[in-house]
Motif scaffolding. Structure first.
Motif, PDB file in Angstrom:
ATOM      1  N   SER A 327      60.243 -37.177  59.866  1.00 38.24           N
ATOM      2  CA  SER A 327      60.665 -35.565  60.112  1.00 38.24           C
ATOM      3  C   SER A 327      61.233 -35.708  60.960  1.00 38.24           C
ATOM      4  O   SER A 327      60.236 -36.367  62.188  1.00 38.24           O
ATOM      5  N   PHE A 328      62.087 -35.195  61.418  1.00 39.16           N
ATOM      6  CA  PHE A 328      62.441 -34.349  62.989  1.00 39.16           C
ATOM      7  C   PHE A 328      61.005 -33.595  63.820  1.00 39.16           C
ATOM      8  O   PHE A 328      61.136 -33.632  64.896  1.00 39.16           O
ATOM      9  N   LEU A 329      60.688 -32.662  62.570  1.00 44.22           N
ATOM     10  CA  LEU A 329      59.286 -32.214  63.479  1.00 44.22           C
ATOM     11  C   LEU A 329      58.484 -33.894  63.868  1.00 44.22           C
ATOM     12  O   LEU A 329      57.489 -32.886  64.650  1.00 44.22           O
ATOM     13  N   LEU A 330      58.004 -34.733  63.291  1.00 36.63           N
ATOM     14  CA  LEU A 330      57.332 -35.534  64.428  1.00 36.63           C
ATOM     15  C   LEU A 330      57.984 -35.883  65.453  1.00 36.63           C
ATOM     16  O   LEU A 330      57.145 -36.151  66.793  1.00 36.63           O
ATOM     17  N   CYS A 331      58.801 -35.427  65.879  1.00 34.50           N
ATOM     18  CA  CYS A 331      59.074 -35.624  67.867  1.00 34.50           C
ATOM     19  C   CYS A 331      58.681 -35.459  68.837  1.00 34.50           C
ATOM     20  O   CYS A 331      58.554 -35.922  69.485  1.00 34.50           O
ATOM     21  N   LEU A 332      58.352 -34.047  67.969  1.00 32.09           N
ATOM     22  CA  LEU A 332      57.440 -33.089  68.505  1.00 32.09           C
ATOM     23  C   LEU A 332      56.048 -33.566  69.403  1.00 32.09           C
ATOM     24  O   LEU A 332      55.481 -33.014  70.234  1.00 32.09           O
ATOM     25  N   GLY A 333      55.051 -35.239  68.401  1.00 29.46           N
ATOM     26  CA  GLY A 333      53.991 -35.974  69.084  1.00 29.46           C
ATOM     27  C   GLY A 333      55.079 -37.217  69.722  1.00 29.46           C
ATOM     28  O   GLY A 333      53.829 -38.267  69.385  1.00 29.46           O
ATOM     29  N   TRP A 366      50.570 -23.392  55.339  1.00 35.44           N
ATOM     30  CA  TRP A 366      50.757 -22.953  57.194  1.00 35.44           C
ATOM     31  C   TRP A 366      49.972 -24.727  57.295  1.00 35.44           C
ATOM     32  O   TRP A 366      50.975 -24.983  58.195  1.00 35.44           O
ATOM     33  N   ALA A 367      49.474 -24.202  57.233  1.00 38.02           N
ATOM     34  CA  ALA A 367      48.320 -25.438  58.431  1.00 38.02           C
ATOM     35  C   ALA A 367      49.300 -26.494  58.057  1.00 38.02           C
ATOM     36  O   ALA A 367      49.089 -27.594  59.067  1.00 38.02           O
ATOM     37  N   THR A 372      50.386 -28.460  63.430  1.00 39.39           N
ATOM     38  CA  THR A 372      50.309 -29.745  64.199  1.00 39.39           C
ATOM     39  C   THR A 372      52.146 -29.134  65.270  1.00 39.39           C
ATOM     40  O   THR A 372      51.734 -29.039  66.610  1.00 39.39           O
ATOM     41  N   ALA A 373      52.703 -28.975  64.612  1.00 47.05           N
ATOM     42  CA  ALA A 373      54.047 -28.497  65.448  1.00 47.05           C
ATOM     43  C   ALA A 373      54.238 -27.369  66.072  1.00 47.05           C
ATOM     44  O   ALA A 373      54.867 -27.398  67.100  1.00 47.05           O
ATOM     45  N   HIS A 374      52.819 -25.712  65.591  1.00 46.24           N
ATOM     46  CA  HIS A 374      52.425 -25.630  66.495  1.00 46.24           C
ATOM     47  C   HIS A 374      52.130 -25.353  67.869  1.00 46.24           C
ATOM     48  O   HIS A 374      52.388 -25.078  68.857  1.00 46.24           O
TER      49      HIS A 374
END
Length: 414
Positions: A327-333, A366-367, A372-374
């Motif tokens: 997922s592109f959200l995992l790019c944040l970490g 939501w959590a 994590t992305a938040h």
């Protein structure tokens, strides 16, 4: 049903290109439309066969059958979580709470839950579409989509029977029973046999279990209070306990990984971006990449929505040598991710979009999806001097649409 409606319109316009069987269907439908749907009338139609084909068979082609509408009711329970009695009691009377042009349909209708008693049974019911639009014309994965399919499928038979019920079918009732158009009763599922994708025929469908599964999956009440959902539906299901433990474990593991990689994304300042055009070697060394990759990064050719990726074939989330499919959200970490000032508006807009989704979801949901992305976006923006108090340029409508697709899972590989 759609093919029949097209044929019927052509037949009313005296289209000579219709084949014989289509003409027979249209003639019979016209007779029924004129004569009504009383049982005696349908028996007369059934027992006066036209040429080449029995009227009984034609009648079955004109209207949805009991099996088809029962399957639709089961599907509606699966996607809405409502009781069987509520689903069978739905009417075709509804309102659209969307703009009816560009937005996905949001259905508002009245419903009844008889178990509440005479004075508390009536309720307003909202049926929402999925955040990710259906790929085809029909949406079978959301309550709003299945409601619209049922509304269209039963439209003609509903008109003939002069009823407002949503789920209506034609019952052939051969033998002594007269054929008739009926509203779907709550006993209809007892004798219905479903079929799994592998061809296995189900001996019995437990609609209460379907409702329970929906509530467990979405972790939210459906036509009852939060307390009832927790005490009567969730806490009593011992089979669900391992699932809850796994969810908690996954969230804890994700948080540990976030803490361990919270500062892994290397960033560039405006001055470093300017310096890169004159002397790229030290900037590339800081980012742990080549001068060529640095050039691509600054051009936006390595963007992964909110960051850029300098090594997509060596992902910590997949096999080495294979393109990353996470997922592109995992790019944040991700340790392969890099951020430069051009990414700041999208990062700020993504954080704002995540916050807007919080009132629309349960805390647990939501959590699990966005906590994590938040944290990562907050950390990333603060480290780049663009925290909540800093102003960042607004994103374009195309960029916001891309952000929404990421958060709604529209870019996930399925």
């Amino acid at each position: 049903m759609r093919k029949l409606e097209v044929e019927f319109e052509r037949w009313k316009q005296d289209d000579s290109n219709l084949d014989f069987e289509a003409q027979q269907r249209c003639m019979l439908l016209d007779r029924i439309m004129r004569g009504g749907a009383e049982a005696q009338q349908l028996r007369a139609f059934r027992e006066s066969p036209p040429q080449r084909k029995e009227s009984a068979a034609l009648l079955s082609e004109l209207f949805p059958s009991h099996s088809e509408i029962a399957a639709l009711a089961v599907l509606l329970i699966c996607v809405s979580g409502q009781n069987l009695s509520t689903v069978c009691g739905l009417t075709a009377d509804h309102f659209r709470a969307d703009d009816q042009e560009t937005e996905e349909p949001l259905i508002m209708t009245r419903a009844s839950k008889p178990r509440r008693g005479r004075h508390g049974a009536e309720m307003d019911l909202a049926m929402a579409p999925n955040r990710v639009p259906a790929l085809g014309r029909d949406d079978y994965s959301s309550a709003a989509g299945v409601y619209r399919v049922a509304h269209e499928l039963c439209a003609r038979v509903r008109e003939i029977a002069k009823t407002s019920s949503l789920l209506v079918f034609y019952s052939s009732n051969v033998g002594s029973g007269a054929p008739e158009i009926r509203e779907l009763p709550t006993t209809a599922i007892a004798n219905w046999r479903g079929r799994l994708p592998d061809g296995t025929v189900l001996s019995r469908v437990n609609t209460r279990r379907l409702r329970l599964t929906h509530i467990q999956r979405h972790q939210r009440p459906v036509a009852h209070s939060v307390t009832t959902a927790a005490k009567e539906y969730l806490s009593k299901d011992a089979e669900a306990l391992p699932g809850y433990q796994k969810v908690v474990g996954d969230v804890l593991n994700t948080e540990v990984n976030r803490i361990q990689t919270g500062h892994s994304i290397l960033t560039l300042t405006d001055e470093e971006v300017t310096e890169a055009s004159r002397n790229p070697a030290p900037i590339a060394e800081k980012l742990g990449t080549t001068e060529e990759q640095l050039h691509f990064l600054l051009q936006g050719r390595l963007d992964t929505v909110a960051t850029a990726c300098v090594d997509h074939t060596n992902s910590p989330y997949g096999n080495a040598g294979s393109p990353c499919s996470a997922s592109f959200l995992l790019c944040l970490g991700c340790p392969n991710a890099r951020s430069e000032p051009r990414h700041l508006p999208i990062q700020a807009a993504m954080l704002a979009s995540i916050k807007r989704r919080r009132p629309e979801m349960t805390d647990e949901e939501w959590a699990g999806r966005f906590s994590t992305a938040h944290h990562q976006l907050n950390d990333l923006l603060n480290r780049q001097g663009a925290g909540q108090s800093a102003a960042t340029p607004a994103v374009s409508s195309q960029e916001q649409e891309l952000i929404d697709l990421v958060l709604d899972g529209g870019l996930e590989l399925r």
